[in-house]
Design a protein around this motif. Structure first.
Motif, PDB file in Angstrom:
ATOM      1  N   GLN A  64       0.846  -1.184   0.000  1.00 44.31           N
ATOM      2  CA  GLN A  64       0.000   0.000   0.000  1.00 44.31           C
ATOM      3  C   GLN A  64       0.888   1.243   0.000  1.00 44.31           C
ATOM      4  O   GLN A  64       1.929   1.272   0.648  1.00 44.31           O
ATOM      5  CB  GLN A  64      -0.887   0.046   1.244  1.00 44.31           C
ATOM      6  CG  GLN A  64      -1.837  -1.124   1.392  1.00 44.31           C
ATOM      7  CD  GLN A  64      -2.671  -0.984   2.643  1.00 44.31           C
ATOM      8  OE1 GLN A  64      -3.437  -0.025   2.789  1.00 44.31           O
ATOM      9  NE2 GLN A  64      -2.535  -1.939   3.556  1.00 44.31           N
ATOM     10  N   ARG A 116      -1.801  -5.105  -5.302  1.00 38.81           N
ATOM     11  CA  ARG A 116      -2.102  -6.403  -4.712  1.00 38.81           C
ATOM     12  C   ARG A 116      -1.372  -7.547  -5.420  1.00 38.81           C
ATOM     13  O   ARG A 116      -1.235  -7.555  -6.634  1.00 38.81           O
ATOM     14  CB  ARG A 116      -3.607  -6.669  -4.731  1.00 38.81           C
ATOM     15  CG  ARG A 116      -4.407  -5.732  -3.831  1.00 38.81           C
ATOM     16  CD  ARG A 116      -5.888  -6.094  -3.825  1.00 38.81           C
ATOM     17  NE  ARG A 116      -6.670  -5.198  -2.977  1.00 38.81           N
ATOM     18  CZ  ARG A 116      -6.898  -5.394  -1.687  1.00 38.81           C
ATOM     19  NH1 ARG A 116      -6.420  -6.485  -1.096  1.00 38.81           N
ATOM     20  NH2 ARG A 116      -7.625  -4.536  -0.981  1.00 38.81           N
ATOM     21  N   SER A 121      -1.920  -6.015   2.723  1.00 38.79           N
ATOM     22  CA  SER A 121      -3.205  -5.418   2.340  1.00 38.79           C
ATOM     23  C   SER A 121      -3.905  -4.878   3.576  1.00 38.79           C
ATOM     24  O   SER A 121      -3.550  -5.231   4.712  1.00 38.79           O
ATOM     25  CB  SER A 121      -4.083  -6.469   1.661  1.00 38.79           C
ATOM     26  OG  SER A 121      -4.438  -7.476   2.614  1.00 38.79           O
ATOM     27  N   PRO A 122      -4.933  -4.020   3.399  1.00 34.67           N
ATOM     28  CA  PRO A 122      -5.699  -3.559   4.565  1.00 34.67           C
ATOM     29  C   PRO A 122      -6.279  -4.726   5.353  1.00 34.67           C
ATOM     30  O   PRO A 122      -6.342  -4.683   6.589  1.00 34.67           O
ATOM     31  CB  PRO A 122      -6.803  -2.703   3.932  1.00 34.67           C
ATOM     32  CG  PRO A 122      -6.235  -2.248   2.628  1.00 34.67           C
ATOM     33  CD  PRO A 122      -5.381  -3.379   2.149  1.00 34.67           C
ATOM     34  N   GLU A 123      -6.684  -5.784   4.634  1.00 37.10           N
ATOM     35  CA  GLU A 123      -7.264  -6.944   5.321  1.00 37.10           C
ATOM     36  C   GLU A 123      -6.212  -7.678   6.155  1.00 37.10           C
ATOM     37  O   GLU A 123      -6.476  -8.084   7.290  1.00 37.10           O
ATOM     38  CB  GLU A 123      -7.869  -7.906   4.296  1.00 37.10           C
ATOM     39  CG  GLU A 123      -9.026  -7.332   3.476  1.00 37.10           C
ATOM     40  CD  GLU A 123      -8.564  -6.447   2.322  1.00 37.10           C
ATOM     41  OE1 GLU A 123      -9.413  -5.728   1.755  1.00 37.10           O
ATOM     42  OE2 GLU A 123      -7.362  -6.456   1.996  1.00 37.10           O
ATOM     43  N   GLU A 124      -5.008  -7.841   5.599  1.00 38.93           N
ATOM     44  CA  GLU A 124      -3.937  -8.520   6.339  1.00 38.93           C
ATOM     45  C   GLU A 124      -3.551  -7.741   7.586  1.00 38.93           C
ATOM     46  O   GLU A 124      -3.334  -8.321   8.663  1.00 38.93           O
ATOM     47  CB  GLU A 124      -2.715  -8.704   5.434  1.00 38.93           C
ATOM     48  CG  GLU A 124      -2.895  -9.742   4.342  1.00 38.93           C
ATOM     49  CD  GLU A 124      -1.721  -9.775   3.394  1.00 38.93           C
ATOM     50  OE1 GLU A 124      -1.309 -10.887   3.007  1.00 38.93           O
ATOM     51  OE2 GLU A 124      -1.214  -8.706   3.021  1.00 38.93           O
ATOM     52  N   ALA A 134      -5.457  -5.580   9.200  1.00 43.17           N
ATOM     53  CA  ALA A 134      -6.565  -5.631  10.155  1.00 43.17           C
ATOM     54  C   ALA A 134      -6.588  -6.962  10.894  1.00 43.17           C
ATOM     55  O   ALA A 134      -6.860  -7.013  12.099  1.00 43.17           O
ATOM     56  CB  ALA A 134      -7.887  -5.395   9.427  1.00 43.17           C
ATOM     57  N   ASP A 135      -6.308  -8.046  10.178  1.00 45.96           N
ATOM     58  CA  ASP A 135      -6.307  -9.373  10.818  1.00 45.96           C
ATOM     59  C   ASP A 135      -5.262  -9.472  11.921  1.00 45.96           C
ATOM     60  O   ASP A 135      -5.445 -10.185  12.910  1.00 45.96           O
ATOM     61  CB  ASP A 135      -6.046 -10.464   9.771  1.00 45.96           C
ATOM     62  CG  ASP A 135      -7.245 -10.700   8.869  1.00 45.96           C
ATOM     63  OD1 ASP A 135      -8.349 -10.246   9.238  1.00 45.96           O
ATOM     64  OD2 ASP A 135      -7.066 -11.301   7.791  1.00 45.96           O
TER      65      ASP A 135
END
Length: 208
Positions: A7, A19, A96-99, A101-102
């Motif tokens: 990012q 990505r 990633s934003p998801e990684e 956040a996890d």
């Protein structure tokens, strides 16, 4: 072949999410780079991210202005999700934003114009996720050489700390003062380790 998501937090491309880039990933101004960044402070071929087994390795490609990870200059080191990479005026974050956040990682955006850690009063942890993993799969000779280097650094630091404690106990002072000889010994350790790092990264490079 591993992939990596990057990012862009700061710079002309801020907000972009690149990505699942196949490694190796080169970063720089030239179009030939997988990640092209328009910034005159970034070299034509500035840095590279490659995969080795389950590790991602960042290498500065002898750039003019250097590469920082979590605020600290580096020539080569392993990186992981959440690590921030600064090149010129551009700030990247791995994952990633998801990684992120996890992993419940809070991404902090520093002011690159303030030097990112150049202020002596500002403490930035270069390894916010703990110490790097012990290298695996080394030959017995390589294992012994790495162990010797680590033991050398450990011994020098302990020797300095012990000297400081002895001097402090003599003075019976609550404040800690570092003797000049101990301070000099500690000052010599980073360049000595830097020379060892240079030899490790590029054994053919005679410059230190």
């Amino acid at each position: 072949m591993a992939d990596v998501t990057i990012q862009v937090l700061q710079g002309l491309e801020a907000g972009a999410i690149l990505r699942q880039l196949p490694t190796p990933v080169t970063i720089g101004r030239e179009e030939e780079n997988l990640v092209q960044i328009n910034d005159e402070r970034i070299s034509r071929f500035h840095a590279k991210i490659q995969a080795n087994d389950d590790q991602l390795i960042l290498t500065d490609l002898q750039s003019t202005n250097g590469t920082r990870v979590n605020g600290h200059f580096t020539r080569m080191r392993t990186i992981q999700v959440g690590d921030q990479i600064a090149l010129g005026r551009c700030l990247l974050v791995v994952g990633s934003p998801e990684e992120i956040a996890d992993l419940a990682i809070e991404v902090k955006i520093p002011d690159l114009n303030d030097g990112m850690g150049d202020d002596p009063g500002e403490i930035i942890d270069p390894f916010p996720f703990g110490p790097p993993k012990i290298p695996q799969g080394l030959s017995p000779k390589q294992t012994a050489e790495v162990a010797t280097l680590l033991e050398y650094a450990r011994t020098e630091i302990l020797t300095t700390l012990n000297q400081v404690l002895e001097e402090t106990e003599k003075g019976q002072s609550e404040s800690i003062q570092i003797p000049q000889s101990a301070w000099h010994r500690l000052q010599m350790l980073p360049p000595q380790l830097a020379r060892s790092l240079n030899e490790l990264i590029d054994p053919a490079d005679g410059s230190v």
